[in-house]
Scaffold this motif. Structure first.
Motif, mmCIF file in Angstrom:
data_model
loop_
_atom_site.group_PDB
_atom_site.id
_atom_site.type_symbol
_atom_site.label_atom_id
_atom_site.label_comp_id
_atom_site.label_asym_id
_atom_site.label_seq_id
_atom_site.Cartn_x
_atom_site.Cartn_y
_atom_site.Cartn_z
ATOM 1 N N UNK A 197 0.826 -1.209 0.000
ATOM 2 C CA UNK A 197 0.000 0.000 0.000
ATOM 3 C C UNK A 197 0.863 1.263 0.000
ATOM 4 N N UNK A 198 1.992 1.204 0.684
ATOM 5 C CA UNK A 198 2.861 2.371 0.806
ATOM 6 C C UNK A 198 3.930 2.454 -0.292
ATOM 7 N N UNK A 199 3.957 1.458 -1.168
ATOM 8 C CA UNK A 199 4.882 1.454 -2.310
ATOM 9 C C UNK A 199 6.334 1.605 -1.869
ATOM 10 N N UNK A 200 6.744 0.752 -0.932
ATOM 11 C CA UNK A 200 8.123 0.789 -0.456
ATOM 12 C C UNK A 200 8.789 -0.554 -0.700
ATOM 13 N N UNK A 201 10.119 -0.557 -0.649
ATOM 14 C CA UNK A 201 10.868 -1.784 -0.856
ATOM 15 C C UNK A 201 10.662 -2.345 -2.248
ATOM 16 N N UNK A 232 9.214 6.318 -7.686
ATOM 17 C CA UNK A 232 9.290 6.458 -6.236
ATOM 18 C C UNK A 232 10.626 7.075 -5.824
ATOM 19 N N UNK A 233 10.662 7.841 -4.720
ATOM 20 C CA UNK A 233 11.934 8.347 -4.207
ATOM 21 C C UNK A 233 12.896 7.191 -3.924
ATOM 22 N N UNK A 234 14.181 7.427 -4.091
ATOM 23 C CA UNK A 234 15.184 6.367 -3.943
ATOM 24 C C UNK A 234 15.145 5.731 -2.558
ATOM 25 N N UNK A 235 14.948 6.532 -1.533
ATOM 26 C CA UNK A 235 14.973 5.985 -0.181
ATOM 27 C C UNK A 235 13.731 5.156 0.124
ATOM 28 N N UNK A 236 12.659 5.301 -0.680
ATOM 29 C CA UNK A 236 11.474 4.458 -0.497
ATOM 30 C C UNK A 236 11.775 3.030 -0.934
ATOM 31 N N UNK A 237 12.663 2.896 -1.915
ATOM 32 C CA UNK A 237 13.039 1.571 -2.406
ATOM 33 C C UNK A 237 14.205 0.973 -1.624
ATOM 34 N N UNK A 238 14.865 1.797 -0.808
ATOM 35 C CA UNK A 238 16.014 1.321 -0.047
ATOM 36 C C UNK A 238 15.551 0.444 1.112
ATOM 37 N N UNK A 239 16.500 -0.165 1.784
ATOM 38 C CA UNK A 239 16.195 -1.001 2.939
ATOM 39 C C UNK A 239 16.871 -0.432 4.177
ATOM 40 N N UNK A 245 13.072 7.784 6.009
ATOM 41 C CA UNK A 245 12.255 8.449 5.001
ATOM 42 C C UNK A 245 10.767 8.223 5.246
ATOM 43 N N UNK A 246 10.421 7.031 5.725
ATOM 44 C CA UNK A 246 9.015 6.719 5.986
ATOM 45 C C UNK A 246 8.439 7.554 7.128
ATOM 46 N N UNK A 247 9.313 8.128 7.956
ATOM 47 C CA UNK A 247 8.877 8.963 9.077
ATOM 48 C C UNK A 247 9.446 10.376 9.000
ATOM 49 N N UNK A 248 9.939 10.757 7.835
ATOM 50 C CA UNK A 248 10.652 12.023 7.696
ATOM 51 C C UNK A 248 9.774 13.250 7.948
ATOM 52 N N UNK A 249 8.521 13.199 7.530
ATOM 53 C CA UNK A 249 7.641 14.351 7.744
ATOM 54 C C UNK A 249 7.415 14.591 9.231
ATOM 55 N N UNK A 250 7.133 13.532 9.961
ATOM 56 C CA UNK A 250 6.928 13.648 11.399
ATOM 57 C C UNK A 250 8.205 14.098 12.101
ATOM 58 N N UNK A 251 9.346 13.557 11.678
ATOM 59 C CA UNK A 251 10.616 13.917 12.294
ATOM 60 C C UNK A 251 10.944 15.397 12.095
ATOM 61 N N UNK A 252 10.718 15.900 10.889
ATOM 62 C CA UNK A 252 11.031 17.304 10.611
ATOM 63 C C UNK A 252 10.073 18.233 11.361
#
Length: 239
Positions: free
Chosen positions: A117-121, A128-135, A142-149
């Motif tokens: 659903x989140x289109x990751x890995x 998709x952004x590169x870090x979404x495909x990263x492990x 990246x999956x929590x970057x908005x909340x962190x910032x």
């Protein structure tokens, strides 16, 4: 040369118009923000000088005021409450739902959702952004970057509020021939929490009002509203 220049002008004008059209929302609120900061600076200086006159002290100029702790604390206390609102809203809407609100996910979809659903890995698309495909940690960050910032900006602005707040508070105490207060003591002082809580309550009320009122009320064409004809119990549907 004149023909070449004339040939590039329509493209340049078109690219400017395209930029303004594609970024209108961000540009509008950035301009509105700058105008309100300038307005606050002039209004704040006038109010500050009224207080100085009441205390039979010399007034301050505009530049002296906008570089003072009094102006900085007024700005910082608004910033920290806004980013607290965003931080909490982003965090709690992962898990909490409000049936019928376009501000909520649909019932049954609470939580962080699946990788598909989140289109990751392995489910990431070519766009998709590169870090979404990263492990590993990169995907987690990246999956929590908005909340962190948002959380970081909130904490930093709250820290600035406390530092500039104690400076402004001590200036007032010195004018009244009272001993200054330490930063640690100011964190427990009524002035600090009065400034903080009066901003927090307004932001939290605004979010609650938006989440609930949007169940029953509509604004045609707004992504913050459901379609005008949508049922009241339709959840997570935007107009």
């Amino acid at each position: 040369m004149s023909g070449r220049a004339a040939g590039t002008r329509p493209t340049e004008r078109g690219s400017i118009r395209a930029f303004l059209k594609d970024n209108g929302l961000g540009l509008f609120f950035t301009l509105a923000f700058l105008l309100t900061v300038v307005g606050q600076a002039f209004a704040g200086q006038a109010d500050f000088n009224n207080q100085m006159a009441a205390d039979q002290l010399q007034s301050v100029g505009f530049l002296a005021y906008v570089t003072s702790s009094d102006f900085a604390v007024d700005v910082a206390e608004n910033w920290q409450s806004e980013y607290l609102q965003f931080f909490l809203y982003i965090a709690v809407t992962v898990w909490l739902l409000q049936r019928g609100s376009p501000e909520s996910k649909e019932p049954g979809k609470s939580g962080t959702e699946s990788d598909k659903d989140q289109m990751v890995g392995e489910h990431a698309a070519k766009t998709s952004p590169k870090w979404a495909a990263a492990s590993g940690w990169r995907r987690t960050v990246y999956a929590n970057s908005l909340l962190l910032v948002m959380g970081t900006i909130f904490l930093l602005s709250w820290l600035v509020q406390s530092i500039t707040g104690v400076a402004a508070y001590n200036e007032q105490r010195l004018r009244q021939l009272q001993a200054p207060m330490s930063w640690a003591d100011y964190l427990g002082a009524a002035d600090f929490w009065n400034r903080t809580l009066q901003n927090w309550q307004s932001e939290l009320l605004a979010v609650a009002s938006m989440a609930v009122l949007s169940i029953y009320l509509r604004q045609r064409g707004s992504p913050e509203s459901k379609p005008v004809g949508a049922a009241h119990d339709a959840t997570g549907v935007e107009g």
